[in-house]
Scaffold this active site. Sequence first.
Site, PDB file in Angstrom:
ATOM      1  N   ASP A  83      55.148 101.791  52.748  1.00 50.38           N
ATOM      2  CA  ASP A  83      54.038 102.611  52.248  1.00 50.38           C
ATOM      3  C   ASP A  83      53.727 102.359  50.772  1.00 50.38           C
ATOM      4  O   ASP A  83      52.721 102.848  50.249  1.00 50.38           O
ATOM      5  CB  ASP A  83      54.289 104.106  52.505  1.00 50.38           C
ATOM      6  CG  ASP A  83      55.357 104.721  51.612  1.00 50.38           C
ATOM      7  OD1 ASP A  83      56.180 103.959  51.051  1.00 50.38           O
ATOM      8  OD2 ASP A  83      55.383 105.952  51.485  1.00 50.38           O
ATOM      9  N   GLU A 147      44.693 117.174  46.251  1.00 53.04           N
ATOM     10  CA  GLU A 147      44.655 118.637  46.282  1.00 53.04           C
ATOM     11  C   GLU A 147      45.169 119.164  47.622  1.00 53.04           C
ATOM     12  O   GLU A 147      45.924 120.147  47.669  1.00 53.04           O
ATOM     13  CB  GLU A 147      43.230 119.117  46.046  1.00 53.04           C
ATOM     14  CG  GLU A 147      43.097 120.638  46.010  1.00 53.04           C
ATOM     15  CD  GLU A 147      41.676 121.095  45.753  1.00 53.04           C
ATOM     16  OE1 GLU A 147      41.477 122.319  45.607  1.00 53.04           O
ATOM     17  OE2 GLU A 147      40.768 120.244  45.700  1.00 53.04           O
TER      18      GLU A 147
END
Length: 227
Positions: A83, A147
């Site tokens: 990743d 967020e």
Amino acid sequence: MKGEQNAVIVLAGMIGAGKSTYTALISEALGSEAFYESVDDNRILEKFYEDPKRWAFSLQIYFLNTRFRSIKDAFKHKNNVLDRSIYEDALFTRINYEQGNMSEPEMDTYLDLLENMMEELDSMPKKSPDLLIYLRGSLDTVLERIEKRGRDYEQVEKNSGLLDYYKHLHSRYDGWFNGYNKSATLTIDIDQYDLENPEHAEAIIDMVKKRLNEVRSETETAPVVSP
């Protein structure tokens, strides 16, 4: 599917681009092992967000060390998805240097260490990934995902300097990607795909499989160069 798409694949992209989510999807579809960069084990990351000038160099050395270990393990296993990889590490370090979070001697020390590590990778039987997947998207999409995942220390409203850092990093990613030359690449526009949508997830897997098949075909037909 196990082993059918045997390859080393690395993900690249902005903080919040969705690299871990894409890694899980792709590794499961291809029967590969997933390598994740642990946030919970990183004792420096949150400190960096609180005081980047104090912790930037320590954080980049930490990341360089863990990413070096991961890519070595990946090259040995030969069937996996990472990743995050060592190849984009210098971009983050450069941004910290440009923003005054690292001194020139620290930057030079980091680059010297990185060069030594890359030379060691060049001596391994497998020297590079088969495919790098660049998750490219708008700054708005990235900020929305940051967020949504809810790590307090990543939120711009709680840190006045973070938005500038994210903007600076985002503005440099395309340039970094255009200069990357270690392997074949695939760009995925994350503004257009939502992996919670099964049709989108299936489309992503089809894209990855198609690109891997192209890479294999190119490798099989490449001319043999005499020493």
